[in-house]
Design a protein around this motif. Structure first.
Motif, mmCIF file in Angstrom:
data_model
loop_
_atom_site.group_PDB
_atom_site.id
_atom_site.type_symbol
_atom_site.label_atom_id
_atom_site.label_comp_id
_atom_site.label_asym_id
_atom_site.label_seq_id
_atom_site.Cartn_x
_atom_site.Cartn_y
_atom_site.Cartn_z
ATOM 1 N N ILE A 1 9.952 23.158 -16.156
ATOM 2 C CA ILE A 1 10.544 22.372 -17.327
ATOM 3 C C ILE A 1 10.614 23.448 -18.266
ATOM 4 O O ILE A 1 11.708 23.608 -19.151
ATOM 5 N N ASP A 2 9.580 24.594 -18.635
ATOM 6 C CA ASP A 2 9.919 25.496 -19.646
ATOM 7 C C ASP A 2 11.258 26.448 -19.396
ATOM 8 O O ASP A 2 11.903 26.470 -20.319
ATOM 9 N N HIS A 3 11.477 26.592 -18.200
ATOM 10 C CA HIS A 3 12.755 27.572 -17.594
ATOM 11 C C HIS A 3 13.950 26.668 -18.224
ATOM 12 O O HIS A 3 14.943 27.154 -18.642
ATOM 13 N N ILE A 4 13.902 25.334 -17.768
ATOM 14 C CA ILE A 4 15.102 24.126 -18.347
ATOM 15 C C ILE A 4 15.312 24.595 -19.698
ATOM 16 O O ILE A 4 16.458 24.492 -20.150
ATOM 17 N N PHE B 1 13.595 25.085 -31.545
ATOM 18 C CA PHE B 1 12.881 25.675 -30.354
ATOM 19 C C PHE B 1 11.435 25.577 -30.551
ATOM 20 O O PHE B 1 10.534 24.893 -29.630
ATOM 21 N N LEU B 2 10.928 26.016 -31.751
ATOM 22 C CA LEU B 2 9.584 26.001 -32.065
ATOM 23 C C LEU B 2 8.950 24.638 -32.321
ATOM 24 O O LEU B 2 7.908 24.391 -31.744
ATOM 25 N N VAL B 3 9.856 23.841 -32.816
ATOM 26 C CA VAL B 3 9.501 22.278 -32.930
ATOM 27 C C VAL B 3 9.225 21.480 -31.582
ATOM 28 O O VAL B 3 8.135 20.873 -31.391
ATOM 29 N N ASP B 4 10.161 22.104 -30.628
ATOM 30 C CA ASP B 4 10.049 21.378 -29.152
ATOM 31 C C ASP B 4 8.825 21.946 -28.634
ATOM 32 O O ASP B 4 7.889 21.124 -27.993
ATOM 33 N N MET B 5 8.441 23.359 -28.782
ATOM 34 C CA MET B 5 6.899 23.650 -28.302
ATOM 35 C C MET B 5 5.922 23.058 -28.817
ATOM 36 O O MET B 5 4.908 22.592 -28.278
ATOM 37 N N LEU C 1 1.179 18.647 -28.997
ATOM 38 C CA LEU C 1 0.830 17.341 -29.303
ATOM 39 C C LEU C 1 0.886 16.508 -28.360
ATOM 40 O O LEU C 1 -0.170 15.573 -28.377
ATOM 41 N N ASP C 2 1.724 16.274 -27.496
ATOM 42 C CA ASP C 2 1.749 15.399 -26.332
ATOM 43 C C ASP C 2 2.101 16.061 -25.250
ATOM 44 O O ASP C 2 3.210 16.135 -24.792
#
Length: 335
Positions: free
Chosen positions: A14-17, A318-322, A327-328
């Protein structure tokens, strides 16, 4: 053990995607920034720099720019040269400032990062706290007053609030400077310099915070109203937990997920608002730089500013996605 390995393989995949999606977006931004000026009529040098710049250029300077960016070569050679130049931090040459675009942007960018960074942190923290309190007290006078006030602020344009504050506190009352980031020729250092910077920053910062406060507040309040109807909140109340723990640890924390997502979407609006406010307050940030570049038709500088802004938005998202995944963790497997 096999189950655990399968779990971590899924997380890595998932992280690679995610990384590949952002890499593709970044590549598309670079290609658009390269192609659009070259689609204009005329030769690449005229398209990128414009007629006004070429009047001020000497033949030697024109030859140097053509050689430097391979403007006499096919597009694929120009693209390769462009990417290699970007890797070296070379965004072109600003004929207005008579220096490299990278050097010009670097001298203006810290002021914008200071303004937008502080505004983002302050507006997010205050908006979340006010949204939690207002949602928990739904129907009260405090909730009604905060909701009305935020709806009023949310309907105002970015620059209008800045103009009102500048006229009131700068022109009428004289409490704040009318422009700039510091007092010229004052020779401040140490704590005096910090206070002088804060004195010039306060009005642009308050303006940007007020503009960005309403969306965070409204979204947090709505998320709180939904979370308070959940069964685990009723269970927390039944166990006798204190109101503060229920409000923030249980309801507030679980209301942050949509708010964090919206923060990433707010970044482009915040940057745009900062650009306008910097012009209003003559603040020496990227907004003022872009306004100068547009007035002078300094196309390489305009390209460089827009590239930096779009990349900043991409990195922030990108930082917000991380952060959202932190958080979830269920988001990893949902994707």
């Amino acid at each position: 053990m096999p189950i655990s390995l399968k779990k971590y393989d899924c997380i890595i995949k998932i992280d690679h995607i995610w990384l590949s999606n952002y890499a593709v977006s970044f590549l598309l931004i670079l290609i658009l920034n390269f192609v659009l000026p070259r689609m204009m009529p005329g030769d690449p040098l005229h398209a990128i720099y414009g007629e006004e710049a070429l009047i001020a250029m000497t033949p030697e300077m024109e030859a140097e720019i053509i050689k430097r960016f391979a403007l006499d070569q096919p597009w694929h050679a120009q693209l390769l040269t462009y990417i290699v130049a970007l890797l070296r931090g070379d965004l072109g040459y600003s004929y207005y400032y008579r220096t490299g675009v990278s050097d010009v942007i670097i001298s203006f960018l810290p002021w914008t990062l200071l303004l937008t960074g502080l505004a983002f942190i302050i507006s997010s923290c205050i908006g979340v706290v006010l949204g939690i309190e207002s949602g928990y007290r739904r129907g009260s006078k405090l909730d009604g007053c905060m909701l009305s006030g935020m709806m009023f602020l949310g309907g105002m344009p970015d620059f209008f609030i800045g103009i009102v504050l500048l006229l009131l506190f700068g022109v009428s009352l004289g409490w704040a400077p009318l422009g700039g980031a510091m007092s010229p020729y004052a020779g401040h250092d140490g704590i005096d310099l910090v206070l002088d910077l804060a004195h010039h920053l306060v009005l642009p910062l308050i303006s940007l915070v007020l503009v960005q406060l309403a969306p965070t507040y409204l979204l947090t309040r709505n998320a709180m109203l939904t979370t308070l109807r959940a069964r685990f909140i009723m269970t927390a109340k039944a166990t006798g937990l204190k109101e503060g723990a229920i409000r923030y640890r249980h309801a507030g924390r679980n209301s942050l997920l949509p708010v964090v997502t919206a923060m990433g979407m707010r970044v482009p609006n915040m940057i745009t608002g900062a650009l306008f406010l910097e012009i209003v307050f003559s603040y020496p940030g990227v907004g003022t730089l872009l306004n100068t570049a547009l007035s002078a038709r300094d196309y390489p500088l305009i390209q460089g500013v827009l590239l930096i802004v779009t990349v900043t938005v991409l990195v922030t998202n990108f930082l917000v996605d991380m952060t959202y995944v932190r958080l979830d963790p269920r988001v990893r497997y949902a994707r």
